[in-house]
Design a protein around this motif. Sequence first.
Motif, short mmCIF file in Angstrom:
data_model
loop_
_atom_site.label_atom_id
_atom_site.label_comp_id
_atom_site.label_asym_id
_atom_site.label_seq_id
_atom_site.Cartn_x
_atom_site.Cartn_y
_atom_site.Cartn_z
N ARG A 20 57.43 -11.72 -29.43
CA ARG A 20 57.61 -12.46 -28.62
C ARG A 20 57.59 -13.28 -28.32
O ARG A 20 57.92 -13.48 -27.32
N GLN A 21 57.60 -14.04 -29.20
CA GLN A 21 58.13 -15.36 -29.11
C GLN A 21 59.13 -15.88 -29.24
O GLN A 21 60.04 -16.85 -28.61
N ARG A 22 60.18 -15.10 -29.76
CA ARG A 22 61.73 -15.27 -29.50
C ARG A 22 61.63 -14.87 -28.04
O ARG A 22 63.00 -15.30 -27.42
N SER A 37 58.77 -27.35 -28.61
CA SER A 37 57.77 -26.85 -29.22
C SER A 37 57.47 -24.97 -28.97
O SER A 37 56.80 -24.86 -30.47
N ALA A 38 58.31 -24.28 -28.46
CA ALA A 38 58.07 -22.74 -28.52
C ALA A 38 58.56 -22.32 -29.97
O ALA A 38 58.16 -21.60 -30.67
N GLU A 39 59.87 -23.35 -30.94
CA GLU A 39 60.60 -22.25 -31.74
C GLU A 39 59.46 -23.41 -32.92
O GLU A 39 59.15 -22.97 -33.96
N ALA A 40 59.09 -24.96 -33.07
CA ALA A 40 58.22 -25.20 -33.44
C ALA A 40 56.56 -24.40 -33.54
O ALA A 40 56.87 -24.10 -35.12
N LEU A 41 56.54 -23.52 -33.02
CA LEU A 41 55.44 -22.30 -33.22
C LEU A 41 55.62 -21.36 -33.59
O LEU A 41 55.21 -20.86 -34.59
#
Length: 77
Positions: A20-22, A37-41
Amino acid sequence: MPDIEYIRAEIEHTRIQAHRQRGEIRQLQRAGISTASAEALLDRMLNNIDGLCAERDRLKKEHFPPSKGKVLGGRRW
């Protein structure tokens, strides 16, 4: 101490979250919004999955040791 079934469920749950994050990262990229920040997560999630897989493999070795040279549970030749 968590058992192997709990670890497996946690791996599956985290993999779904990472998927889902991808998708969210792709949406942010299409919108032209920074995704740092999303890629770090996502990286933290993937590292967590790696750690859980290592723990699962360790528990698997403890509870189910490899068989000693038997072919499909048959005789030793």
